[in-house]
Design an enzyme around this catalytic site. Structure first.
Site, PDB file in Angstrom:
ATOM      1  N   HIS A   1     -24.999  38.720 -38.474  1.00 52.47           N
ATOM      2  CA  HIS A   1     -24.530  37.766 -39.475  1.00 52.47           C
ATOM      3  C   HIS A   1     -23.131  38.178 -39.921  1.00 52.47           C
ATOM      4  CE1 HIS A   1     -28.350  35.973 -39.500  1.00 52.47           C
ATOM      5  NE2 HIS A   1     -28.830  36.351 -40.671  1.00 52.47           N
TER       6      HIS A   1
ATOM      7  N   CYS B   1     -31.865  38.958 -45.236  1.00 49.04           N
ATOM      8  CA  CYS B   1     -30.899  39.637 -44.361  1.00 49.04           C
ATOM      9  C   CYS B   1     -29.458  39.453 -44.828  1.00 49.04           C
ATOM     10  CB  CYS B   1     -31.047  39.144 -42.929  1.00 49.04           C
ATOM     11  SG  CYS B   1     -31.192  37.348 -42.787  1.00 49.04           S
TER      12      CYS B   1
END
Lengths: 341, 341
Positions: A249, A129
């Site tokens: 994130h 990710c």
């Protein structure tokens, strides 16, 4: 492929549920969607797009007639069942780290290296990710100005560690408010010997420790970035940190390019025209990406673009994206879309 | 100085209360301690070390007979009253940014540049919290191996923005748990036009924006580090981010030194022997610094020391300390202790 029969392995997990959502939302031309998970979850019902799906147990035989199998149930499940799916004639899109560094497995972000899709032998790996959002933003810069050096410090959400980690953050936040004892059982990773509270903390460990004091998450970012960019000479460094953020994130990224006459406006204009990228960069109006606002969004958000004050080839960027979407489910579905094109 | 009469300006603030605590805890040889604050706080009682202090209003006359005056009530208060204190014969130890970059004002971390204390003209500046912990950890490395380049990404606690920000994080965490609307009025800074939630978020803005897209916090880290190290040729870059952490700033720091044969053990051994530094660096037992465990501690904690995988002169470190203590109150009191030695 005209009639595409799809399976999702790990369908009850944080990423698996998002893959189903994205398939429905993007009208993926699936004739059928089969939800697979552990024996424990078999029989559970999941609703999406007005349909009810019944979860079935993952077995070698479950892949008969499947054309595309998404795997998102952990590396050991991929290692156990991916070859069964391939033997049944399916193309596997694997969201775990099991095959990412295998030289015969393409590691693909469709905006960055779609050409690699041609060379698969049944398995296509979806990158980590934190890697995906970074390379998606840096690709146009590398193409235009070169990219020699990259140093990233991450600010990662708990959803990357699964549903249990999301629940743990919520529970610890309540315990903190009630001044009761904080219980930690999930983070930094379920298999770790020691667990630390994530609420009101920052944990500089994601995944377990590998060679030279680096965590596997840091090594993934380093090695996957070089593989996706097909550039082993690039200097890449990463420090990965878990935060009390639910989803999204963030990354503080320093890069060095080939040219010393590039301006912030040049980089901003590349970002404005890049597929899947949204520029949010206006200090005067306090516009910059933040994880709380990236949640449930498909795009990668880029801002805080600054030229280094000492190195005319250096730039700093702040890159944010929903780790469950572009960082996982969305990228997997985009790989499937590119495959059937 | 034998009979030291002390004043604390901003005595009711997050840092001011810690200065009083540290003076008491460290048996600072104060004949008297005068607590000063705004007119609004005058008359409040504060207890410390078994004594009750009554807060008085800060006025030009309040500094009569004072030998050392700690200022920690914001830059505008320092600009307004510091010269009054100096004229009254006091040495000012200023915890704001008002005089830090003034060429006639020493900017001091006692473990790093105590020699600068000799050259003051009445005011000594205490550096920015995020700068202090970083230079304290890097000083022994710079002395031993040189230090050419430094890139830091910060993970900063809300307490650096004062008591209101601590309250706001607690309140927003409750609002989140109750699924009620999140109210944001303090962060990124009280004077900002727009406010964003900090709970379950990361805000890449600390203080307001200055030149070239950098925030003032980032420029402080860059300029103060060069001044403290007396090295304008050092390359320094900073990205500063606020987190939902109560107290304790964390920093992901990349450095380039002069030598390419230095090992992680060499750096670790420097840290073990450095004053005020605690090495917490054992991946095998998941030992590394975290802000939750640095709270209320005097030391600067260093771990995650790694050699860069591509550059033999590059190292990565993770540096954590309580921003209200070594980052502010403790460093100020240590300056005072050095002065009266």
């Amino acid at each position: 492929m005209k009639n595409v029969n799809v399976a999702i392995v790990g369908a009850t997990g944080a990423v698996g549920t998002k893959i189903l959502e994205k398939l429905v939302e993007r009208n993926f031309p699936a004739t059928s969607i089969k939800l697979l998970a552990s024996k424990r979850s078999a029989g559970n019902e999941i609703e999406a797009g007005g349909n009810t799906y019944i979860v079935q147990e993952t077995t070698p035989e479950a892949f008969e007639g499947i054309d595309i199998a998404f795997f998102s149930a952990g590396g050991s499940i991929s290692e156990k069942f991916a070859q069964d799916a391939v033997k049944s004639g399916a193309v596997v899109i694997d969201n775990t780290s099991a095959f990412r560094m295998d030289p015969n497995t393409p590691l693909v972000v469709p905006e960055v290296n779609p050409q690699e899709l041609k060379n698969h032998s049944g398995i296509i790996a979806n990158p980590n990710c934190s890697t995906i959002q970074m390379v998606a933003a840096l690709k146009p810069i590398k193409d235009q100005y070169g990219l020699n050096k990259l140093i990233v410090s991450t600010y990662q959400a708990v959803s990357g560690a699964g549903v249990e980690a999301i629940d743990e953050l919520a529970e610890q936040s309540k315990q903190f408010a009630n001044r009761s004892e904080i219980e930690a059982e999930v983070l930094p990773s379920a298999s770790a010997k020691r667990h630390y509270p994530i609420a009101f903390n920052a944990i500089p460990q994601i995944d377990s420790f590998g060679e030279s004091g680096y965590t596997l998450e840091e090594l993934k970012m380093i090695n996957e970035t070089k593989k996706i960019f097909s550039d082993q000479n690039m200097s890449v460094a990463a420090t990965c940190v878990r935060l009390p953020v639910v989803s999204g994130h963030s990354e503080s990224v320093y890069i060095e390019i080939d040219h010393d006459d590039v301006t912030v406006k040049d980089i901003q204009s590349l970002m404005e025209n890049a597929p899947g990228i949204v520029l949010q960069d206006d200090p005067a109006s306090q516009l910059y990406p933040m994880p709380l606002y990236a949640e449930d969004k498909d795009e990668v958000f880029v801002g805080r673009i600054r030229k280094d004050l000492d190195n005319p080839k250096g730039f700093h960027l702040w890159i944010v994206s929903d780790n469950l979407l572009k960082g996982a489910a969305l990228n997997s579905v985009q790989i499937a879309e590119a495959l059937i094109k």
